[in-house]
Write a protein that holds these residues in place. Structure first.
Motif, PDB file in Angstrom:
ATOM      1  N   SER A  30       0.806  -1.222   0.000  1.00 54.12           N
ATOM      2  CA  SER A  30       0.000   0.000   0.000  1.00 54.12           C
ATOM      3  C   SER A  30       0.838   1.270   0.000  1.00 54.12           C
ATOM      4  O   SER A  30       0.309   2.364  -0.219  1.00 54.12           O
ATOM      5  N   ALA A  75      -5.858  -4.373   0.214  1.00 53.06           N
ATOM      6  CA  ALA A  75      -6.090  -5.441   1.194  1.00 53.06           C
ATOM      7  C   ALA A  75      -5.626  -6.795   0.662  1.00 53.06           C
ATOM      8  O   ALA A  75      -5.301  -7.691   1.438  1.00 53.06           O
ATOM      9  N   LYS A  76      -5.595  -6.914  -0.670  1.00 51.22           N
ATOM     10  CA  LYS A  76      -5.190  -8.177  -1.293  1.00 51.22           C
ATOM     11  C   LYS A  76      -3.857  -8.075  -2.020  1.00 51.22           C
ATOM     12  O   LYS A  76      -3.464  -8.993  -2.743  1.00 51.22           O
TER      13      LYS A  76
END
Length: 123
Positions: A30, A75-76
């Motif tokens: 991220s 998130a993945k």
């Protein structure tokens, strides 16, 4: 550095759609700006699309604007390239890229590359 693996390439007819995925390893996905580049036979690797670390800002090459959409799921640990209305001139190896020095509009600030995914569009 983050490791990147592309998937989803293939052979399609003009006008079809494909979705490329780029899976990243590591817990800092991220924090990276991400992008897609492509390289056709005999040509230099060129910018296709870029997305900021949070996914708020997106950029496209003029040649794909309106047809391709870049997105990411932090998130993945995955980035996507949805390619619609494909043309024969889109035929190339598509590379996923990650960088920590700003939006990936040029190759020079890419920190990590994937191995590439072949996309072939027949007329």
């Amino acid at each position: 550095q983050v490791q990147l693996v592309e998937s989803g390439g293939g052979l399609v007819q003009a006008g079809a759609s494909l979705r490329l995925s780029c899976a990243a390893s590591g817990r800092t996905f991220s924090s990276y700006a991400m992008g897609w580049f492509r390289q056709a036979p005999g040509k230099e690797r060129e910018f296709v699309a870029a997305i900021s670390s949070a996914g708020v800002s997106r950029y496209y090459a003029d040649s794909v604007k309106g047809r391709f959409t870049v997105s990411r799921d932090n998130a993945k640990n995955t980035m996507f390239l949805q390619m619609n209305s494909l043309k024969p001139e889109d035929t190339a190896v598509y590379y996923c890229a990650a960088g920590s020095r700003g939006v990936l509009l040029t190759r020079g600030i890419v920190d990590s590359w994937g191995q590439g995914a072949q996309v072939t569009v027949s007329s």
